[in-house]
Design an enzyme around this catalytic site. Structure first.
Site, PDB file in Angstrom:
ATOM      1  N   GLY C  55      10.804   4.190 -34.267  1.00 56.05           N
ATOM      2  CA  GLY C  55      10.182   3.574 -33.218  1.00 56.05           C
ATOM      3  C   GLY C  55       8.548   3.715 -33.697  1.00 56.05           C
ATOM      4  N   SER C  56       7.480   3.135 -32.956  1.00 57.51           N
ATOM      5  CA  SER C  56       6.204   3.317 -33.178  1.00 57.51           C
ATOM      6  C   SER C  56       5.863   4.228 -32.232  1.00 57.51           C
ATOM      7  CB  SER C  56       5.313   1.975 -32.896  1.00 57.51           C
ATOM      8  OG  SER C  56       5.803   0.966 -33.813  1.00 57.51           O
ATOM      9  N   GLY C  57       4.624   4.661 -32.251  1.00 53.97           N
ATOM     10  CA  GLY C  57       4.237   5.705 -31.484  1.00 53.97           C
ATOM     11  C   GLY C  57       4.032   7.309 -32.063  1.00 53.97           C
ATOM     12  N   HIS C  58       4.740   7.384 -33.226  1.00 52.72           N
ATOM     13  CA  HIS C  58       4.617   8.796 -33.930  1.00 52.72           C
ATOM     14  C   HIS C  58       3.882   8.855 -34.945  1.00 52.72           C
ATOM     15  CE1 HIS C  58       8.130   9.050 -31.191  1.00 52.72           C
ATOM     16  NE2 HIS C  58       8.857   8.080 -32.017  1.00 52.72           N
ATOM     17  N   ASP C 111      18.352   3.989 -33.170  1.00 46.34           N
ATOM     18  CA  ASP C 111      18.263   4.071 -34.930  1.00 46.34           C
ATOM     19  C   ASP C 111      19.478   3.724 -35.440  1.00 46.34           C
ATOM     20  OD1 ASP C 111      15.363   4.691 -35.061  1.00 46.34           O
ATOM     21  OD2 ASP C 111      15.864   5.764 -33.646  1.00 46.34           O
ATOM     22  N   HIS C 218      10.075  11.752 -28.066  1.00 43.84           N
ATOM     23  CA  HIS C 218      10.128  10.617 -27.159  1.00 43.84           C
ATOM     24  C   HIS C 218       9.779  10.742 -25.714  1.00 43.84           C
ATOM     25  CE1 HIS C 218      12.469   9.381 -30.798  1.00 43.84           C
ATOM     26  NE2 HIS C 218      11.692   8.427 -30.720  1.00 43.84           N
TER      27      HIS C 218
END
Ligand code: ADP
Ligand code: ADP
Ligand code: MG
Ligand code: MG
Ligand code: MG
Ligand code: MG
Lengths: 331, 213, 331, 213
Positions: C55-58, C111, C218
C-alpha cells in the site's frame, strides 16, 4: 507532548551520543568538546576545512552532512540556538589542515555573534577562518544580507564541500559558496508548530487547519496566516515569491529541493514537487537535479519549503560531486 | 556617600543565586514571550546557562568578583549560545572586569560595572535603542542610573531609578517593530509583544535591587 | 487536517507523478500500468527481477528503494492497501529478464491475495515468480507465518536486492531473502495516529500523551496502550520483546534499524538509538551496522520502531553491497 | 414459481447504481468501523472502486450480465486492491459468470449467481465462518436463502431471509475475535466491534432486495 525523549535538558547530549554511535563509520565527537561532531577523515591533508553548524532541532542539518567530501565538522548548539564561540573555535582546531577553514551557517543574529567570536579566537592562533552566511529565505527581509538561511543551507554546504574536496584554496571555496548562496532562494509554509522538548509545548500557537506562508525554520512568523489551501495553490503562492526574487528566468537551469520541515509525509512532498515541476516547465526553467525529503527540519513541525538554486557548469559539477555522509550520499 | 556604600561578595553571590532562581521560576514565562515574536526558547536558553552556573558557583565563591563574573559569563557564553548567550555572557565578563579583581566594590564602581557590561552588549549585538531588544531596557535604565548618581540620590534610590527606567524601557518595546534578532523579520507583527530579552534584563536588575540594603 | 494534498482521490497518482519526475534519473512509470514504478536499468540482463510493493503511505517504502542493485520495481497500492493483481503481474512483465522474479512484501491478507493472483497470471505466461513474505513484527502473532511485515522489509529487500545484483539465481535469491527474514525481528510504538487524506481524520483515535506499544504500520492496534513514558523506558520495553523472540544472544552480530513512523524527529530517534546500543552492549551483542531515520512510515504517524537482524558473513556482505536508489544509497 | 420470476438487466443495473450510491453515502461509516479494528480505510477503498464503476457503467450496459459483472469485478480488483478488492472482485466476476452470458435470469439462476460469488470469496480468502469477516454475513445468509428456496417461499420473501440472516450474521461478528484480515492480530480487542466487510456485504445485499418487486 508527543516526543520520545528523557530529561529535556539532556536531549542534545543524548542525541549526539546516539548519533556518533549509530554513525561511527563516519563521525565522532571531538575529544575536547562534546558539541563538535567531526568527520573520521578530518583533518584532510591539503583540504580547506568545511565547518557547518547552528542550533539543534534541524536534523539531519547540520550533523548529518559531516563525512567524506562534504562537511568536516558540525558545531552543535542547543535547540534553536547557536553553538558557543568556544565550540566554533574547537571545530577549527579539530579540522584545520593548514589550508584554513570556512564557516558556513544560516544568517541569524545568534550564530553570527558566536561564530564571529570563534573566528576571532582562531585568528589569535593564526588560523585563517572565512565565513559564508546563507541568506536564502526570500521573505525574511528586503535586504539580502539581512535574510535568514533555511533549507538552502544544504545546497550552499554541498557546493562548498565539493569545492574543498577538489582541492581548491580557501578563497576559491568561499567564492563557490558565495555564488551558490547568491543563486539560491527558498520559502516555506508551516501547517503546525514544533514541540519544544523542555516545555513540552509548541514553540508558537497554530490552529489545526491553518497555514503560515513564509514561516522560518525556528518558527519565526512568516508573511501571512490563512486557512490551509490545496497543495497546488500553496505551491503556486510560494513559487510566486521565489521566482521573481532572483529572478529565475526562461532558459535557466536549476536544482530543486522540496524539503520537509519535519512531519510532512513524502507523499505530500511529492504532490508538491509535481506542481513545482509543472510551474518551472511552464516558465521554461529546466530542472537539472531534484531533492525531496527532510533536509532541514524544525523538529516535528508539519510544513514544507521549496528551494531553487540557479546552476552554471561549476555549480552542476559541485552538486553532482560524490560524497558520503550519514544523511546524504552521492555515488 | 557613594564611596561608603560597599557591596561585598556576599551581596553579589546572593544576587547570582537569586537570578538563578528567578530564571528557573520565570523560564516558561520568558519562553512564552519568545514564542510570540521569536523562536520560543529564551527562558529555556537562560535556564540551561544558569543551571550550569548553579552547579559551579560554590567552586568560584572564594575568588574575587572579576573571577566569579568571568566564570558566570563564560558559562553563559559556552552553555547558552544563541543571541542571549554571547550578550549576557559578555555582559557578565565585562561587569566583572570592571570590579578589578576586588572582593567588594563601592557604589561608583558598581555603576561602572553596569556601564561596562551594557557597553559590551552594545558592542557585541550592534543594536540601538528602539530596535526591540534587551538594550531598550538596559540603556535607558543606565542613563537614569547615571542621572540619579549625578543628582546625588541615595544609592538604593538611585538603583531604583535604574530598575524603574529599565522597566519602562522594556514596556516601550511592546509597540515596537523589531530591528534586531529573530523578531526582526516579523515586521508589524512584532507589535504588541514585550521583548523577551528586555523582560529577562529587568528580572536580572531586580535581583540586584532586592538584595540591596 | 494537516496534510498538503489536492483531491484525496488523486493522492497516489499525483505522488507517483511527482516521484517519477523528481527521481527520473532512477525510475519511471511502467508504460502499461501507472501503478508500477520501474528502475531505469530494468530488466537487468542475467539478473533475477526484484519486485517489492504494498500500500501507499509508507514512503520511502516501497518506491524509494527502486534503483541500482536494490529493487527493480515497486507495485503501488492505494493508501494502506495492497496493489491489484494486474499491477503485480505487470511488474513482472516490466522487469523479468528471463531469470524469473521474486515478490517481496509484508505479510498482510490483502497483499497475499493480490500478489498471489499476480504470480498465477505470470505462471500462465510461463514466467516463474517466487515469493518471500516479511514477518518481522514480533507482537503481531505467536505463529511466525501469521506475523506482519513492518520496517524489517527494508533489511529483507536490501539483502534480496544485493543477492540478485551479484548474479544469483532465483532459488538462491529467495533463500537469502528467507534467511534475512528468519533473522529479523521488529517492534514499534506509536504516539499518534496517522491522517487518512480522504477522510481528513486520524485512522484511529489516540489521545495526546498516550502511546501504544506494538502498533502496526497501518495503525493496527498493538499490545497495550499506556501513558507515554521516557524514551529509555519505551526502548527497554520494546527490546524486551524483540531480544528473546529470535532470540538474539551474547556473541551475535546484528544490524540495527531505528525507524521513524513518519513524524518522529531524528533527535528523538537518536535518543532511542542510544538506549538500544546500551542494551545490546550490556547483552554482549555486537552492532555491525546501524540505520536511523524514516525507512518505513505510516504517513504522519508519530512513533518509532526498532528492528534487529542477526548477521552472518553472507548477510553482512549483502547488507554492505553498494546500491543507489532515490532514498537509499551505499557508496 | 422460481422459473417465472425473471430478473432483467434493468434490475441489475439499478442494483449496481444503488450500490454505488450506498458506498458513497456510507463511506465514512464503513471507514470508522475499520478504524476500530483495522486500518481505517474500508469505506474509502470501496468508494475508489465503485467511483470507477460509476464512470464506466454506461459503456457496459449494452452487454450481457456476465460481461457487465466481469467488468464490475475487474474494476474492483484493479482499483481497490487490499483485502476487499480481490474478495469483492472475485465475487462479482463469478456472480456474473453464473449468469452464463444471459441478459436476464430466473430466480433459481439468481440463487446460483450468489452461490458462485460467495464461494469465490471463500476460495480467495480461505476464511471460515466465525473468523470475523464478510463471510460471517454472507455464508449464513446464503444458507438461509437456500433453505427458503427449498421451502418454496415467495422469491422476494426468500431473498428477505437472505438479507435477514446476513444481517444477523454481521452482528454476530461484534463479540468475535478476528481470525483473518488485519483485525486478526487484535485478539481480545476486536471484541465489541462490527466487522466492516460484513457491514458492507449487508449493504450490497440490501441493494439487491430494495430493487426487487
Ligand atoms: N543584536 C542584539 N542586540 C541586543 N539584544 C539582542 C540582539 N539580538 C537579540 N537580542 C535579544 O535576545 C533575545 C532573544 O534571546 P534568545 O531567545 O535566548 O536567543 P535566540 O534569538 O537565539 O533564540 C531577544 O529578545 C533580544 O532581546
Ligand atoms: N481472508 C478474508 N476472507 C474474507 N474476508 C476478509 C478476509 N480478510 C479480510 N476480509 C474482509 O475485508 C475487510 C477489510 O477490507 P479493507 O479494509 O477494504 O481491506 P484492508 O484490510 O486491506 O485494509 C474485513 O472487514 C473483512 O471483512
Ligand atoms: Mg533560539
Ligand atoms: Mg529565542
Ligand atoms: Mg487497507
Ligand atoms: Mg482496511
Amino acid at each position: 507532548m508527543r516526543r520520545l525523549i528523557n530529561d529535556p535538558y539532556d536531549v542534545v547530549e543524548e542525541m549526539l551520543e546516539g548519533f556518533c554511535k549509530a554513525h561511527s563509520k563516519y563521525v565522532h565527537l571531538y575529544e575536547n568538546d562534546g558539541r563538535v561532531v567531526v568527520s573520521n577523515l578530518a583533518p584532510v591533508k591539503g583540504k580547506v576545512g568545511i565547518i557547518i553548524g547552528g542550533g539543534s532541532g534541524h536534523e539531519p542539518l547540520f550533523l548529518g552532512y559531516v563525512g567524506e567530501n562534504f562537511a568536516d565538522a558540525a558545531v552543535i548548539g542547543n535547540i534553536n540556538t547557536s553553538p558557543s564561540p568556544e565550540s566554533c573555535y574547537n571545530a577549527v582546531k579539530a579540522v584545520d589542515a593548514g589550508k584554513g577553514c570556512l564557516y558556513l551557517y544560516g544568517n541569524y543574529a545568534g550564530d553570527v555573534m558566536n561564530f564571529d567570536m570563534g573566528a576571532e579566537m582562531a585568528a589569535e592562533e593564526g588560523i585563517r577562518v572565512e565565513t559564508v552566511r546563507v541568506t536564502d529565505d526570500v521573505c525574511s527581509s528586503k535586504n539580502i544580507e539581512d535574510r535568514r538561511g533555511v533549507a538552502g543551507d544544504f545546497f550552499v554546504f554541498k557546493v562548498a564541500g565539493a569545492k574543498a574536496a577538489m582541492g581548491a584554496d580557501l578563497d576559491e571555496v568561499k567564492a563557490a559558496a558565495e555564488k551558490a548562496n547568491a543563486n539560491t532562494r527558498s520559502m516555506g509554509v508551516a501547517l503546525s508548530s514544533a514541540t519544544h522538548p523542555a516545555t513540552g509545548k509548541p514553540i508558537f500557537e497554530m490552529e489545526e487547519g491553518d497555514m503560515e506562508i513564509g514561516m522560518g525554520i525556528h518558527g519565526e512568523p512568516g508573511v501571512r496566516r490563512d486557512k490551509l489551501q490545496k497543495a497546488d495553490k500553496v505551491v503556486e503562492e510560494i513559487m510566486s515569491y521565489i521566482i521573481p526574487d532572483l529572478p529565475f528566468i526562461t532558459g535557466d537551469e536549476v536544482a530543486v529541493l522540496v524539503n520537509s520541515l519535519g512531519s510532512t509525509p513524502l507523499m505530500d512532498l511529492h504532490i508538491c514537487y509535481r506542481k513545482v515541476a509543472m510551474i518551472l516547465e511552464e516558465k521554461g526553467i529546466k530542472i537539472y537535479r531534484s531533492f525531496v525529503g527532510p533536509y532541514a527540519t524544525t523538529m516535528d513541525m508539519i510544513g514544507m519549503s521549496i528551494t531553487l538554486m540557479k546552476l552554471d557548469d561549476e555549480l552542476k559539477q559541485l552538486l553532482d560531486y560524490p560524497c558520503s555522509t550519514p544523511y546524504f550520499t552521492i555515488k | 556617600m557613594y564611596d561608603d556604600f560597599i557591596l561585598d561578595k556576599d551581596y553579589f553571590i546572593k544576587v547570582v543565586e537569586d537570578i538563578i532562581n528567578l530564571i528557573e521560576e520565570q523560564r516558561d514565562y520568558l519562553t512564552d514571550l519568545d514564542s510570540a515574536i521569536g523562536d520560543g526558547d529564551h527562558g529555556f536558553n537562560l535556564s540551561i546557562g544558569f543551571r550550569e552556573v548553579k552547579k559551579n558557583l560554590k567552586d568560584w565563591q572564594d575568588k574575587d568578583l572579576t573571577f566569579i563574573f568571568k566564570k558566570v559569563g563564560m558559562t553563559l557564553l559556552s552553555k547558552v549560545g544563541g543571541a542571549s548567550g554571547p550578550l549576557y555572557g559578555s555582559f557578565f565578563i565585562k561587569f566583572g572586569e570592571a570590579a578589578q579583581t576586588k572582593n567588594e566594590v563601592n557604589f561608583k564602581e558598581f555603576y561602572n560595572m553596569f556601564k561596562a557590561g551594557i557597553e559590551a552588549i552594545e558592542f557585541r549585538g550592534k543594536a540601538k535603542v528602539g530596535e526591540k531588544t534587551m538594550l531598550d531596557a538596559l540603556k535607558p535604565g543606565l542613563d537614569a542610573f547615571k542621572d540619579a548618581i549625578e543628582n546625588d540620590l541615595e544609592p538604593k534610590q538611585a538603583f531604583e531609578k535604574f530598575v524603574e527606567a529599565a522597566k519602562k524601557g522594556a514596556e516601550s518595546t511592546i509597540p515596537l517593530v523589531a530591528k534586531k534578532g529573530r523578531a526582526m523579520r516579523l515586521g508589524e507583527r512584532a507589535i504588541g509583544h514585550l521583548d523577551p530579552g528586555a523582560a529577562s534584563s529587568v528580572m536580572i536588575l531586580e535581583a540586584f535591587l532586592k538584595n540591596m540594603t
